[in-house]
Design a protein around this motif. Sequence first.
Motif, PDB file in Angstrom:
ATOM      1  N   ASP A  56       1.046  -1.320   0.075  1.00  0.00           N
ATOM      2  CA  ASP A  56      -0.036   0.121  -0.294  1.00  0.00           C
ATOM      3  C   ASP A  56       0.977   1.369  -0.358  1.00  0.00           C
ATOM      4  OD1 ASP A  56      -2.462  -1.102  -0.430  1.00  0.00           O
ATOM      5  OD2 ASP A  56      -2.664  -0.740   2.261  1.00  0.00           O
ATOM      6  N   LEU A  57       1.573   1.226   0.473  1.00  0.00           N
ATOM      7  CA  LEU A  57       2.380   2.033   1.098  1.00  0.00           C
ATOM      8  C   LEU A  57       3.820   2.928   0.035  1.00  0.00           C
ATOM      9  CD1 LEU A  57       2.981   2.903   4.834  1.00  0.00           C
ATOM     10  CD2 LEU A  57       1.367   3.629   3.936  1.00  0.00           C
ATOM     11  N   PHE A  58       4.283   2.150  -0.543  1.00  0.00           N
ATOM     12  CA  PHE A  58       5.429   1.761  -1.644  1.00  0.00           C
ATOM     13  C   PHE A  58       5.534   1.331  -2.694  1.00  0.00           C
ATOM     14  CE2 PHE A  58       7.113   1.691   2.970  1.00  0.00           C
ATOM     15  CZ  PHE A  58       7.639   3.159   3.203  1.00  0.00           C
ATOM     16  N   GLN A  59       4.480   0.485  -2.788  1.00  0.00           N
ATOM     17  CA  GLN A  59       4.168  -0.102  -4.269  1.00  0.00           C
ATOM     18  C   GLN A  59       5.691  -0.141  -5.153  1.00  0.00           C
ATOM     19  OE1 GLN A  59       1.148  -0.188  -6.258  1.00  0.00           O
ATOM     20  NE2 GLN A  59      -0.195   1.086  -3.951  1.00  0.00           N
ATOM     21  N   PRO A  60       6.107  -1.380  -4.341  1.00  0.00           N
ATOM     22  CA  PRO A  60       7.782  -2.517  -5.471  1.00  0.00           C
ATOM     23  C   PRO A  60       6.675  -2.870  -5.975  1.00  0.00           C
ATOM     24  CG  PRO A  60       7.342  -2.906  -3.232  1.00  0.00           C
ATOM     25  CD  PRO A  60       6.248  -1.936  -3.268  1.00  0.00           C
ATOM     26  N   ASP A  61       8.013  -2.936  -7.155  1.00  0.00           N
ATOM     27  CA  ASP A  61       7.291  -3.946  -8.303  1.00  0.00           C
ATOM     28  C   ASP A  61       7.109  -5.346  -7.711  1.00  0.00           C
ATOM     29  OD1 ASP A  61       7.620  -2.654 -10.590  1.00  0.00           O
ATOM     30  OD2 ASP A  61       9.527  -2.140  -9.458  1.00  0.00           O
ATOM     31  N   PHE A  62       7.959  -6.100  -6.519  1.00  0.00           N
ATOM     32  CA  PHE A  62       8.152  -7.454  -6.362  1.00  0.00           C
ATOM     33  C   PHE A  62       8.323  -7.170  -5.163  1.00  0.00           C
ATOM     34  CE2 PHE A  62      11.552  -7.569  -8.531  1.00  0.00           C
ATOM     35  CZ  PHE A  62      11.970  -8.346  -7.771  1.00  0.00           C
ATOM     36  N   ILE A  63       7.556  -8.711  -4.011  1.00  0.00           N
ATOM     37  CA  ILE A  63       7.958  -8.464  -2.497  1.00  0.00           C
ATOM     38  C   ILE A  63       9.606  -9.480  -2.537  1.00  0.00           C
ATOM     39  CG2 ILE A  63       7.260  -8.877  -0.629  1.00  0.00           C
ATOM     40  CD1 ILE A  63       4.674  -6.882  -0.924  1.00  0.00           C
ATOM     41  N   ASP A  64      10.541  -9.534  -2.343  1.00  0.00           N
ATOM     42  CA  ASP A  64      11.419 -10.669  -2.137  1.00  0.00           C
ATOM     43  C   ASP A  64      11.451 -10.766  -0.687  1.00  0.00           C
ATOM     44  OD1 ASP A  64      13.685 -12.451  -3.647  1.00  0.00           O
ATOM     45  OD2 ASP A  64      14.511 -11.032  -2.791  1.00  0.00           O
ATOM     46  N   ILE A  65      11.119 -12.497  -0.282  1.00  0.00           N
ATOM     47  CA  ILE A  65      11.565 -12.652   0.778  1.00  0.00           C
ATOM     48  C   ILE A  65      12.748 -13.261   1.163  1.00  0.00           C
ATOM     49  CG2 ILE A  65      10.479 -14.327   2.929  1.00  0.00           C
ATOM     50  CD1 ILE A  65       8.130 -14.248   1.106  1.00  0.00           C
ATOM     51  N   ASN A  66      13.416 -12.887   2.498  1.00  0.00           N
ATOM     52  CA  ASN A  66      14.649 -13.312   2.822  1.00  0.00           C
ATOM     53  C   ASN A  66      14.464 -14.766   3.562  1.00  0.00           C
ATOM     54  OD1 ASN A  66      17.374 -13.734   4.898  1.00  0.00           O
ATOM     55  ND2 ASN A  66      17.698 -11.884   3.816  1.00  0.00           N
ATOM     56  N   PHE A  67      15.116 -15.432   2.858  1.00  0.00           N
ATOM     57  CA  PHE A  67      15.072 -16.924   3.557  1.00  0.00           C
ATOM     58  C   PHE A  67      16.837 -17.639   4.136  1.00  0.00           C
ATOM     59  CE2 PHE A  67      10.881 -18.143   2.225  1.00  0.00           C
ATOM     60  CZ  PHE A  67      10.763 -17.776   3.378  1.00  0.00           C
TER      61      PHE A  67
END
Length: 338
Positions: free
Chosen positions: A92-103
């Motif tokens: 909602d706040l930043f609208q990146p192109d995608f979200i990456d999860i750090n594992f």
Amino acid sequence: MKGELSWMFPDGYTPLFLAPQAGVSESPFRRLCRKFGADVVSTEFVSADGILQGNPQTREHLIFHEDERPISIQIFGSNPQKMGEASALVTDLFQPDFIDINFGCPVKKIVKRNGGSGCLRDLDVVEKIIRSVVRSTHLPVSTKIRSGFDEPSRDPVTIGLRCQDSGSQMVILHARTRTDMYSGQARWDEIASLTDALDVPVVGNGDVYLGADARSMKETTGCAGIMIARGSHGSPWIFSQARAALDGQPIPDDPDVLHRFEICLEHARNGSRYETNPNKALRDFRKHLGWYTKGIPGGRNLRSQLFEALSFEQVEGLLNEYLDTVLDLTDGLEAFSG
Ligand SMILES: Cc1cc2nc3c(=O)[nH]c(=O)nc-3n(C[C@H](O)[C@H](O)[C@H](O)COP(=O)(O)O)c2cc1C
């Protein structure tokens, strides 16, 4: 409708990614790497807790500018529900192109709380986190993994398949375990196996230090994309070298000292223009200064002056002063040899 990531890989194009790096992949450096041909950049990892608490420091890491796109925001945490809520908020706040999860983060403090590579000890948790994030955002979701937590549990294909089955649209593999930290060599054979096993694109990561390495990684693994971290330190031009290598073109030489300093100055200017917290930006910039000035004549002396600088303007002044001296010397040498 869930967004896609296939636009990154048109007609067999191999995109180059600037790796998420705490204290390194900040806005000024991301811009520079984009300019040299990084196709995609990322924020450094930010904790789901920090996002949900509205922590101002966390917020600074989330801010980016339109011309840095495409960009991912990378998040970490061990609680699936919080990870979902955090991804909804950044969407909602930043609208990146995608979200990456750090594992993949191996740092003790994070792993102790089961964050980063700590999650790899329980793949059910990995799955729950991904599903929760995917449910909470319309943006595409990717995962950045290591090959396993330790040697006995080393199994990147099983980890990658679980990520894909839970909705990860792209898997980035740093082909080392958490126990390896950064030692030894990244196992590119594991990137090849993962590429064979998954339907979603696999991005290879680990030990690309030269443009030619990018081509070798592509050739030996068949990966869909290539991510570079340490190879970009003090050398954002590695992306143009990697692109030339991938295209089968002659690889441009490293810039000479003068050109390197112009690039460093541009980086400094980006720092004063685009960072929201100038003191932090200057602190972050010190490590870049160390990398840019490595191996140059009088580097140690210059570095000790640069590290004392209290503003980007002072940094610029010192670099210009050094450049003038080098130019004078170069002119002098030319005059002498002529
Ligand atoms: C200074 C530094 C900070 C890093 N911070 C992150 C991070 O925030 N998130 C992440 O997923 N990986 C992080 N990494 C790991 C890199 O993204 C990458 O996976 C690793 O360095 C291997 O790639 P390389 O051989 O190209 O350096 C960091 C690495 C370095 C050197």
